[in-house]
Motif scaffolding. Structure first.
Motif, PDB file in Angstrom:
ATOM      1  N   GLY A   1     -24.824   9.741 -11.463  1.00 17.76           N
ATOM      2  CA  GLY A   1     -24.558   8.469 -12.123  1.00 17.76           C
ATOM      3  C   GLY A   1     -23.308   8.470 -12.982  1.00 17.76           C
ATOM      4  N   LEU A   2     -22.576   9.582 -13.006  1.00 24.72           N
ATOM      5  CA  LEU A   2     -21.400   9.661 -13.871  1.00 24.72           C
ATOM      6  C   LEU A   2     -20.339   8.647 -13.451  1.00 24.72           C
ATOM      7  N   LEU A   3     -20.068   8.570 -12.155  1.00 21.33           N
ATOM      8  CA  LEU A   3     -19.052   7.643 -11.661  1.00 21.33           C
ATOM      9  C   LEU A   3     -19.476   6.196 -11.874  1.00 21.33           C
ATOM     10  N   ILE A   4     -20.697   5.864 -11.507  1.00 20.96           N
ATOM     11  CA  ILE A   4     -21.143   4.472 -11.613  1.00 20.96           C
ATOM     12  C   ILE A   4     -21.218   4.035 -13.077  1.00 20.96           C
ATOM     13  N   ASN A   5     -21.534   4.983 -13.978  1.00 25.96           N
ATOM     14  CA  ASN A   5     -21.533   4.650 -15.402  1.00 25.96           C
ATOM     15  C   ASN A   5     -20.129   4.279 -15.873  1.00 25.96           C
ATOM     16  N   LEU A   6     -19.139   5.033 -15.413  1.00 29.80           N
ATOM     17  CA  LEU A   6     -17.751   4.742 -15.768  1.00 29.80           C
ATOM     18  C   LEU A   6     -17.318   3.396 -15.206  1.00 29.80           C
TER      19      LEU A   6
ATOM     20  N   CYS B   1     -21.426  20.607  -9.210  1.00 27.78           N
ATOM     21  CA  CYS B   1     -21.191  22.031  -8.940  1.00 27.78           C
ATOM     22  C   CYS B   1     -21.820  22.887 -10.036  1.00 27.78           C
ATOM     23  N   GLU B   2     -21.735  24.187  -9.868  1.00 26.14           N
ATOM     24  CA  GLU B   2     -22.292  25.126 -10.835  1.00 26.14           C
ATOM     25  C   GLU B   2     -21.723  24.852 -12.221  1.00 26.14           C
ATOM     26  N   GLY B   3     -22.597  24.871 -13.220  1.00 20.98           N
ATOM     27  CA  GLY B   3     -22.170  24.619 -14.589  1.00 20.98           C
ATOM     28  C   GLY B   3     -22.124  23.149 -14.944  1.00 20.98           C
ATOM     29  N   GLY B   4     -22.474  22.259 -13.971  1.00 24.92           N
ATOM     30  CA  GLY B   4     -22.499  20.837 -14.259  1.00 24.92           C
ATOM     31  C   GLY B   4     -21.185  20.112 -14.052  1.00 24.92           C
ATOM     32  N   ILE B   5     -20.176  20.811 -13.512  1.00 26.51           N
ATOM     33  CA  ILE B   5     -18.913  20.141 -13.211  1.00 26.51           C
ATOM     34  C   ILE B   5     -19.122  19.172 -12.050  1.00 26.51           C
ATOM     35  N   VAL B   6     -18.574  17.969 -12.189  1.00 21.58           N
ATOM     36  CA  VAL B   6     -18.669  16.956 -11.131  1.00 21.58           C
ATOM     37  C   VAL B   6     -17.295  16.757 -10.506  1.00 21.58           C
ATOM     38  N   LYS B   7     -17.238  16.916  -9.202  1.00 24.77           N
ATOM     39  CA  LYS B   7     -16.023  16.548  -8.470  1.00 24.77           C
ATOM     40  C   LYS B   7     -16.365  15.384  -7.548  1.00 24.77           C
ATOM     41  N   LEU B   8     -15.335  14.656  -7.111  1.00 25.74           N
ATOM     42  CA  LEU B   8     -15.538  13.476  -6.287  1.00 25.74           C
ATOM     43  C   LEU B   8     -15.101  13.739  -4.848  1.00 25.74           C
ATOM     44  N   ASN B   9     -15.907  13.278  -3.934  1.00 27.74           N
ATOM     45  CA  ASN B   9     -15.595  13.365  -2.516  1.00 27.74           C
ATOM     46  C   ASN B   9     -14.587  12.266  -2.167  1.00 27.74           C
ATOM     47  N   THR B  10     -13.485  12.635  -1.546  1.00 30.25           N
ATOM     48  CA  THR B  10     -12.426  11.679  -1.233  1.00 30.25           C
ATOM     49  C   THR B  10     -12.025  11.794   0.233  1.00 30.25           C
ATOM     50  N   GLU B  11     -11.304  10.771   0.708  1.00 29.96           N
ATOM     51  CA  GLU B  11     -10.655  10.848   2.005  1.00 29.96           C
ATOM     52  C   GLU B  11      -9.217  10.376   1.862  1.00 29.96           C
TER      53      GLU B  11
ATOM     54  N   ASP C   1       0.842  -1.201   0.000  1.00 31.53           N
ATOM     55  CA  ASP C   1       0.000   0.000   0.000  1.00 31.53           C
ATOM     56  C   ASP C   1       0.875   1.249   0.000  1.00 31.53           C
ATOM     57  N   SER C   2       0.319   2.337  -0.488  1.00 33.11           N
ATOM     58  CA  SER C   2       1.011   3.631  -0.548  1.00 33.11           C
ATOM     59  C   SER C   2       0.002   4.735  -0.241  1.00 33.11           C
ATOM     60  N   PRO C   3       0.464   5.891   0.237  1.00 35.98           N
ATOM     61  CA  PRO C   3      -0.461   6.999   0.515  1.00 35.98           C
ATOM     62  C   PRO C   3      -1.198   7.444  -0.753  1.00 35.98           C
ATOM     63  N   THR C   4      -2.486   7.698  -0.607  1.00 38.63           N
ATOM     64  CA  THR C   4      -3.293   8.100  -1.751  1.00 38.63           C
ATOM     65  C   THR C   4      -4.609   8.685  -1.240  1.00 38.63           C
ATOM     66  N   PHE C   5      -5.627   8.684  -2.101  1.00 35.95           N
ATOM     67  CA  PHE C   5      -6.948   9.197  -1.743  1.00 35.95           C
ATOM     68  C   PHE C   5      -7.998   8.163  -2.133  1.00 35.95           C
ATOM     69  N   ARG C   6      -8.869   7.857  -1.188  1.00 38.81           N
ATOM     70  CA  ARG C   6      -9.918   6.863  -1.424  1.00 38.81           C
ATOM     71  C   ARG C   6     -11.209   7.580  -1.829  1.00 38.81           C
ATOM     72  N   ILE C   7     -11.914   7.025  -2.824  1.00 39.42           N
ATOM     73  CA  ILE C   7     -13.195   7.585  -3.244  1.00 39.42           C
ATOM     74  C   ILE C   7     -14.250   7.209  -2.202  1.00 39.42           C
ATOM     75  N   LYS C   8     -14.946   8.194  -1.657  1.00 35.50           N
ATOM     76  CA  LYS C   8     -15.982   7.939  -0.656  1.00 35.50           C
ATOM     77  C   LYS C   8     -17.259   7.404  -1.298  1.00 35.50           C
ATOM     78  N   PRO C   9     -18.124   6.750  -0.524  1.00 32.09           N
ATOM     79  CA  PRO C   9     -19.465   6.422  -1.028  1.00 32.09           C
ATOM     80  C   PRO C   9     -20.224   7.709  -1.370  1.00 32.09           C
ATOM     81  N   LYS C  10     -21.183   7.593  -2.264  1.00 31.02           N
ATOM     82  CA  LYS C  10     -21.955   8.767  -2.698  1.00 31.02           C
ATOM     83  C   LYS C  10     -21.007   9.921  -3.013  1.00 31.02           C
ATOM     84  N   ALA C  11     -20.041   9.649  -3.864  1.00 26.64           N
ATOM     85  CA  ALA C  11     -18.896  10.546  -4.030  1.00 26.64           C
ATOM     86  C   ALA C  11     -19.174  11.758  -4.917  1.00 26.64           C
ATOM     87  N   GLU C  12     -20.170  11.667  -5.806  1.00 21.73           N
ATOM     88  CA  GLU C  12     -20.347  12.728  -6.796  1.00 21.73           C
ATOM     89  C   GLU C  12     -20.900  14.006  -6.175  1.00 21.73           C
TER      90      GLU C  12
END
Length: 431
Positions: free
Chosen positions: A188-193, A95-105, A81-92
């Motif tokens: 649904g953007l993340l789950i589609n990918l 934002c304004e303009g339709g940009i999607v960012k992901l919630n991480t920890e 394992d190495s330091p990184t960022f994990r994608i949280k549940p319900k991550a999407e």
């Protein structure tokens, strides 16, 4: 050999894939996977076995011609394992303009600023509904293209950025995934990918995906650099380079009186106290079962431990030419100077004078230079696998590693010569 390391690093963006790739190499070389839920059966000289835990730790055993009770075992251990960022549940987060960012920890202790403004991807595992609740299916995913980016705030909005900025893990470290282009992509953007990538392996629908363990990874391939291509630049050198050096040595090892063990653990960066970490009794249990399967009694395992030697392989801090004041004045290893023995008076490493002497002699016989690392007395250091593992299996052993710069950066720097040295030393150790 360096190209093989680079290929392994590129194919192993997360612990799950590192273990899968190690298992594939073991099987190509005659190792047989054992199921720990079933009896091991009789173990004989020359057998090559391996076992995994949680898809993120892997332990391989090349059985010696003498029982472990009589000849002990030689073990190299490292972590995947190495330091990184994990994608949280319900991550999407739309934002304004339709940009999607992901919630991480945050996972482990990354140098967070090094993750900005570089192409990132995702990798990990997806859990798919199976025949019953206790037996879901697992798919390993690696998006082999740039998919996300964590973008800096422009200097015009933060004139003090070059004076040092305190980063918020929750606000500043969220990667941009893309735009919503139609209503069907909302939430649904993340789950589609994920479905699109999973369907390269098997037919999966969104309703069949139960959960996932997905992490960010640098999308830029590992490479060499320098006037003579003498340096390695890659994410996850800590500690995949040690995993791969141990694997190379194990695969090169011949039948020996002593059993050879390669133990790759997970979760070192978060304390090792998991079922797949160095603090788990899993490895001790497997070694005990093998000793019993060789025809011994319970006593055989304890005899084997007393005759064993462990090399705990986790990278060390290389001397940085811009910050010489941060290092011990007489024990600061250099890039290209060979494997590094790590010592600490507070017992954060397993090394003592006896085990250091053993490893130094192994390096001498291999024709490899050897260095030592001790922390600057005013600067606290980290810990590693050796003393954690020794708390459950009282092994004689040494903590060592190759010297690297920028440990825990998104991209770390190592030495091509050191990797070659390390493989030679490990090969000599196995004998």
């Amino acid at each position: 050999m360096i190209q093989r390391l680079l290929d392994f690093l590129n194919a192993s963006p997360v612990n799950f894939l590192a273990v899968k790739n190690i298992a594939n190499e073991l099987e190509k070389n005659g190792y047989r996977r054992i199921d720990p839920s079933l009896p091991i059966g009789k173990v004989k000289a020359g057998d090559k076995l391996y076992v995994t835990k949680n898809d993120t730790s892997i332990h391989a055993f090349h059985i010696g011609t003498q029982p472990m009770a009589d000849a002990g075992f030689k073990m190299i251990c490292a972590h995947c394992d190495s330091p990184t960022f994990r994608i949280k549940p319900k991550a999407e987060m739309v934002c304004e303009g339709g940009i999607v960012k992901l919630n991480t920890e945050v996972y482990g202790g990354p140098i967070m600023s090094t993750w900005f403004d570089r192409p990132l991807t995702m990798a990990g595992r997806v859990i798919v509904r199976g025949e019953d609740a206790f037996h879901p299916q697992t798919l390993l995913l690696h998006f082999k293209r740039p998919l996300l980016q964590i973008s800096n705030l422009a200097i015009h909005f933060n004139r003090q950025v070059n004076d040092g900025v305190k980063l918020s893990k929750q606000k500043d470290m969220l990667p941009i995934l893309g735009y919503i282009t139609n209503e069907m992509e909302v939430n649904g953007l993340l789950i589609n990918l994920i479905c699109e990538e999973a369907n390269r392996q098997m037919n999966v629908t969104k309703d069949n995906i139960l959960d996932f363990d997905l992490y960010l990874a640098d999308a830029t391939p590992a490479c060499t650099f320098g006037a003579h291509d003498e340096f390695i630049s890659s994410g996850r050198l800590d500690d995949l380079s040690m995993c791969f050096a141990g694997l190379e040595a194990l695969l090169a090892s011949k039948d020996d009186t002593t059993t050879h063990v390669l133990a790759i653990f997970d979760n070192e960066e978060t304390g090792s106290l998991t079922k797949q970490g160095a603090g788990s009794p899993f490895l001790a249990t497997m070694l005990r079962r093998i000793a019993l399967a060789q025809g011994g009694k319970e006593e055989a395992f304890y005899q084997a431990v007393e005759r064993a030697f462990m090399v705990s392989a986790d990278n060390a801090h290389a001397w940085h030419p811009n910050y010489p004041e941060k290092y011990d004045p007489t024990n600061h290893p250099k890039l290209g100077g060979g494997p590094v023995i790590k010592l600490n008076a507070a017992q954060k490493y397993a090394t003592d004078a006896m085990s250091a002497a053993v490893f130094e002699e192994i390096c001498r016989k291999a024709g490899v230079p050897c260095q030592r690392f001790v922390n600057h007395s005013d600067i606290a250091g980290g810990s590693t696998l050796g003393n954690i593992l020794a708390s459950s299996i009282p092994l004689r052993g040494v903590d060592m590693g190759n010297a690297i710069l920028a440990m825990h950066s998104c991209r770390e720097t190592g030495s091509t010569a050191d990797h070659l040295y390390c493989v030679k030393a490990f090969t000599q150790f196995y004998g």
